[in-house]
Write a protein that holds these residues in place. Structure first.
Motif, short mmCIF file in Angstrom:
data_model
loop_
_atom_site.label_atom_id
_atom_site.label_comp_id
_atom_site.label_asym_id
_atom_site.label_seq_id
_atom_site.Cartn_x
_atom_site.Cartn_y
_atom_site.Cartn_z
N SER A 12 7.51 13.86 22.10
CA SER A 12 6.71 14.75 21.25
C SER A 12 5.93 14.00 20.17
O SER A 12 5.34 14.62 19.28
CB SER A 12 7.62 15.80 20.58
OG SER A 12 8.22 16.61 21.57
N ALA A 13 5.93 12.67 20.24
CA ALA A 13 5.19 11.88 19.24
C ALA A 13 3.70 11.82 19.61
O ALA A 13 3.30 12.20 20.71
CB ALA A 13 5.77 10.46 19.17
N VAL A 22 7.26 5.51 15.92
CA VAL A 22 8.60 4.94 16.07
C VAL A 22 9.11 4.43 14.72
O VAL A 22 10.25 4.69 14.32
CB VAL A 22 8.59 3.81 17.13
CG1 VAL A 22 9.91 3.04 17.12
CG2 VAL A 22 8.30 4.38 18.52
N ARG A 23 8.25 3.74 13.99
CA ARG A 23 8.66 3.22 12.67
C ARG A 23 8.97 4.36 11.71
O ARG A 23 9.89 4.27 10.90
CB ARG A 23 7.56 2.32 12.09
CG ARG A 23 7.56 0.96 12.73
CD ARG A 23 6.57 0.01 12.04
NE ARG A 23 6.03 -0.89 13.04
CZ ARG A 23 4.79 -0.86 13.51
NH1 ARG A 23 3.92 0.00 13.04
NH2 ARG A 23 4.43 -1.72 14.43
N ARG A 24 8.20 5.42 11.81
CA ARG A 24 8.44 6.59 10.95
C ARG A 24 9.85 7.14 11.19
O ARG A 24 10.55 7.50 10.25
CB ARG A 24 7.40 7.67 11.29
CG ARG A 24 6.80 8.38 10.11
CD ARG A 24 5.84 9.46 10.56
NE ARG A 24 4.67 8.94 11.24
CZ ARG A 24 3.59 8.47 10.61
NH1 ARG A 24 3.53 8.47 9.30
NH2 ARG A 24 2.56 8.02 11.28
N SER A 209 10.66 17.86 19.74
CA SER A 209 9.74 18.72 18.99
C SER A 209 10.26 19.04 17.59
O SER A 209 9.48 19.16 16.65
CB SER A 209 9.44 20.00 19.78
OG SER A 209 10.63 20.61 20.20
N ALA A 210 11.58 19.16 17.43
CA ALA A 210 12.12 19.49 16.10
C ALA A 210 11.85 18.36 15.11
O ALA A 210 11.77 18.59 13.90
CB ALA A 210 13.63 19.76 16.19
N VAL A 218 8.60 13.61 9.81
CA VAL A 218 9.77 13.14 10.54
C VAL A 218 10.99 12.99 9.63
O VAL A 218 12.11 13.38 9.99
CB VAL A 218 9.41 11.80 11.23
CG1 VAL A 218 10.63 11.09 11.77
CG2 VAL A 218 8.38 12.04 12.33
N ALA A 219 10.80 12.43 8.45
CA ALA A 219 11.94 12.18 7.56
C ALA A 219 12.60 13.48 7.13
O ALA A 219 13.84 13.59 7.11
CB ALA A 219 11.51 11.36 6.34
#
Ligand code: DX5
Ligand code: ZN
Length: 233
Positions: A12-13, A22-24, A209-210, A218-219
């Motif tokens: 879902s990225a 990915v880093r996020r 997706s969540a 993301v965080a």
């Protein structure tokens, strides 16, 4: 019980900014990065292969967890290990020689997992559990992100946990049982469904997706999932 791990699914990225995404996740406190590989045969969708997996590997120090939703996965195990996969899960439904494939994954240098469709009983992997480090309970029919969690999945997690505990005791002296079998749940996990599967014995939660679809980023999404399982992650 093990600490519960969170594995964001890059399905879902934003693939145009994959390394950043990915880093996020890593900066936001993810534990693993989950990579969904689909072949258009076992599941209707097509996604990514070893080259993109290698790009994920290069973007993070976190374990890379490859979920192979493909037929004849034995043909590609070495390619995914070479791409940097730490964990490789294959589907029970496509492996008539499942024991051989799981052994192949371990010998190639990754940790073997076996994934079960919602319609596949836990008991079908009873004989291979001593060879398995990860059991993936699919809580949606595999193929797409953003589907609704199938409610009976928590009860299935409980049965998987009970069976894994039994097998771990039986084969307790084996080298691979130094670490208990982990139970992963994949599909429809969000802050409303996470706690039920953790209570049932899951210790790795995949969420696509969540996490990547969360309006606040993301965080925040990872934080919400941790809160939802009572800080057990
Ligand atoms: C489904 C995939 C999942 C998917 C989960 O076939 O195996 O890993 O990305 O996505 P969500 O969390 O959106 O259900
Ligand atoms: Zn997956």
């Amino acid at each position: 019980m093990n600490r519960v791990l969170l594995a964001p699914s890059i399905l879902s990225a934003d693939f145009g900014r994959l390394a950043d995404e990915v880093r996020r996740a890593e900066d936001g406190g993810a534990d693993w990065i989950h990579v969904d590989v689909m072949d258009g045969h076992f599941v209707p969708n097509l996604t990514i292969g070893p080259a993109v997996t290698a790009a994920v590997r290069a973007a993070t120090d976190l374990p890379v967890d490859v979920h192979l939703m493909i037929e004849e996965p034995e043909r590609y195990i070495q390619d995914f290990v070479d791409a940097g996969a730490d964990w490789i899960s294959v589907h029970q439904e496509v492996c008539p020689h499942l024991h051989r494939v799981l052994t192949q994954i371990r010998e190639a240098g990754a940790k073997p997992g076996v994934a079960l469709n919602p319609s596949t009983p836990v008991e079908s992997i009873r004989e291979v559990l001593p060879e398995v480090d990860l059991v993936v309970i699919m809580s949606v029919n595999p193929g797409f992100g953003g589907q609704r969690f199938i409610d009976t999945s928590a009860e299935k997690v409980r049965r998987a946990r009970d069976l894994a505990t039994l097998v771990s005791k039986e084969s307790g002296t084996r080298e691979q049982r130094e670490h208990p079998i982990r139970i992963q749940v994949d599909g429809g996990i969000d802050r409303t469904t996470a706690s039920g599967v953790v209570e049932a014995g899951a210790d790795v939660l995949v969420a696509g997706s969540a996490i990547y679809g969360h309006a606040e980023g993301v965080a925040v999404a990872i934080e919400e999932l941790r809160d939802a399982v009572g800080g057990e992650t």
